[in-house]
Design a protein around this motif. Structure first.
Motif, mmCIF file in Angstrom:
data_model
loop_
_atom_site.group_PDB
_atom_site.id
_atom_site.type_symbol
_atom_site.label_atom_id
_atom_site.label_comp_id
_atom_site.label_asym_id
_atom_site.label_seq_id
_atom_site.Cartn_x
_atom_site.Cartn_y
_atom_site.Cartn_z
ATOM 1 N N VAL A 347 0.838 -1.203 0.000
ATOM 2 C CA VAL A 347 0.000 0.000 0.000
ATOM 3 C C VAL A 347 0.873 1.254 0.000
ATOM 4 O O VAL A 347 0.608 2.217 -0.731
ATOM 5 C CB VAL A 347 -0.953 0.009 1.211
ATOM 6 C CG1 VAL A 347 -1.745 1.311 1.273
ATOM 7 C CG2 VAL A 347 -1.913 -1.179 1.149
ATOM 8 N N SER A 355 -6.270 -3.740 -0.509
ATOM 9 C CA SER A 355 -7.210 -2.902 0.242
ATOM 10 C C SER A 355 -6.608 -2.484 1.578
ATOM 11 O O SER A 355 -5.633 -3.070 2.048
ATOM 12 C CB SER A 355 -8.514 -3.664 0.483
ATOM 13 O OG SER A 355 -8.272 -4.838 1.229
ATOM 14 N N THR A 357 -5.258 0.593 4.483
ATOM 15 C CA THR A 357 -4.189 1.596 4.507
ATOM 16 C C THR A 357 -2.889 0.970 4.976
ATOM 17 O O THR A 357 -2.888 -0.102 5.613
ATOM 18 C CB THR A 357 -4.554 2.750 5.452
ATOM 19 O OG1 THR A 357 -4.623 2.238 6.800
ATOM 20 C CG2 THR A 357 -5.891 3.365 5.076
#
Length: 479
Positions: A347, A355, A357
């Motif tokens: 990420v 998906s 953070t």
């Protein structure tokens, strides 16, 4: 007639003697033929044993990652890896004791007849699981040495196997793991109890293979982002989701199946290592709740790190904990915490279909590590809430933030920590006061046996990678 009888008698006596003598070559305690499943079990245990070992003659990765410092004999922490011929010991252990057993086991299982449709699926599952284990073992070798014997390794007619190009090997391993995941069928089982990790659970092997692919994709992200995206986006949807998924080998409290660390540090009565400041100081600075599970306190009740690369007084510093040196302490090949830190990195890098953070995955990685080692969820929450740990308030790049916490979470897994340090360049390791041999190694040199017995192929491999030196960076290590 007497002469004929004497001659016949002599022949019979000689023949009988030969039969008796030949029987002396048979070991009644060792099977001449073993099932392929047994060879797979042996390979699994040998892989874990070699990566877990704390023997300075075989596995020095805890020293290279600065999880341990030496007391009296300090050559290895000053990067003399040749005197004990450590590169050869590790090389032979993986080729001879892991890959050879996997290859032989695969051949035997392939030869088994599958009488029923279910048997054919089980056989296919077994072969895919063996291939996953082979691929990961070769991943360790190729990220440790560079170019390695690969396509000709198990060909008995090749006494001088070629060293395949490291990048070509690496990409082939990625392809193999993808094919293995596709081949596994959860409608049937596999090895059952002969599988020492998952007891034949096929769904667990799919998660492990995908977690390996996630890890391997990040290794090449700096040099081939497109390939990394392809691999990670495909794998990340079915990876480890809790500590229940961890790839663990549980040792026993009685020999010969005890924890190798117990053998190396307790049974041997050795007092060779202390925990260095590299690990202790940052954990002290954040009141890390994993400290009593990782290492001991000194007589004053404090956790004190020794000096890496220098002689240390054993009684003055923290040592490996009793938890880790217990004879039945388990070993980890991959765990959920490592996967969450990998997802956090994906990420943070951007461009991946992962998906959540970076902070969320970072927090989950820390919490998974703390609760695995024995801390509580409340301990983890308190720890993460500190400004010097919280992802939002902690200063530094994502490499620094994730790199430090991943380093702490990988404790006791020296090879993986050394790999991550080479990738991320964090944490900052402490160079020894007296570097007698080189800077911190970024690869192991090839074994002396290859230099002596496979010289032509060795010379070609050494030239191809830029020199057979511990300072030669591998194809993926650009920074």
């Amino acid at each position: 007639m007497k002469k004929i009888f004497v001659i016949i008698s002599s022949v019979l006596v000689f023949a009988t003697s030969c039969t008796k003598l030949s029987s002396l070559n048979d070991d009644p305690k060792k099977a001449a033929v073993v099932p392929g499943e047994m060879l797979f079990s042996s390979a699994e245990k040998n892989l874990y044993d070699n990566l877990t070992s704390n023997s300075v003659n075989l596995n020095v990765f805890r020293l290279l990652a600065q999880y341990q410092a030496q007391v009296t004999y300090i050559d290895e922490s000053r990067y003399d890896l040749g005197t004990r011929n450590i590169p050869q010991a590790f090389w032979q252990a993986l080729y001879r004791d892991v890959l050879k057993d996997l290859s032989a086991g695969k051949a035997l299982i392939k030869a088994d007849s599958a009488l029923l449709p279910a048997d054919a699926i089980i056989k296919k599952n077994k072969l895919a699981i063996i291939d996953i284990t082979e691929a990961y073992t070769n991943f360790i070798l190729v990220t440790c040495y560079g170019n390695i014997p690969y396509t000709e390794t198990m060909d008995i007619n090749k006494l001088d196997p070629k060293f395949d190009d490291q990048k070509t090997v690496y990409y082939d391993l990625l392809d193999r793991l993808k094919a293995d995941v596709a081949a596994l069928d959860v409608s049937q089982g596999s090895f059952g109890t002969a599988d020492l990790i998952y007891q034949g659970n096929v769904a667990s092997w799919i998660k492990l293979a995908n977690s390996m692919r996630l890890k391997m994709g990040l290794v090449i992200a700096d040099i081939d982002n497109a390939k990394a995206v392809e691999v990670i986006n495909d794998a990340a949807t079915n990876v480890f989701t809790s500590n229940a998924d961890n790839a663990i080998l549980k040792y026993l409290s009685s020999e010969p199946n005890t924890n190798p660390i117990w053998v190396d540090l307790v049974k041997s009565k050795r007092k060779d290592y202390v925990i260095p400041t590299t690990l202790v100081d940052p954990m002290n600075a954040t009141n890390d709740p994993r400290r009593p599970f990782y290492y001991t306190a000194t007589g004053s009740g404090a956790y004190v790190g020794g000096v890496y690369g220098s002689g240390n007084v054993y009684s003055s510093y923290s040592h490996v904990s009793a938890k880790i040196t217990a004879p039945d302490f388990e070993a980890i090949l991959m765990d959920y915490a490592e996967v969450e830190f990998a997802l956090a990195e994906a990420v943070a890098r951007g461009g991946f279909s992962v998906s959540g953070t970076a902070a969320d995955h970072y927090n989950k990685g820390i919490a998974a590590s703390i609760t695995y080692w024995g801390g509580s969820a409340a301990d983890a929450a308190t720890f993460i809430a500190q400004p010097t740990v919280d992802y939002a308030t902690l200063t530094g790049t994502w490499q620094q933030k994730i790199g430090m916490q991943k380093y702490i979470a990988l404790y006791n897994r020296g090879y993986d920590a050394w790999l991550e340090w080479r990738r991320l360049d964090y944490p900052i390791l402490n160079a020894p006061v007296d570097i007698s041999y080189s800077n911190i190694p970024v690869r192991l040199t090839y074994p002396v046996s290859e230099q002596n017995l496979n010289k032509t192929q060795y010379d070609a491999a050494a030239a191809a990678i830029g020199g057979d030196k511990v300072t030669t960076k591998l194809f993926w290590d650009r920074f």
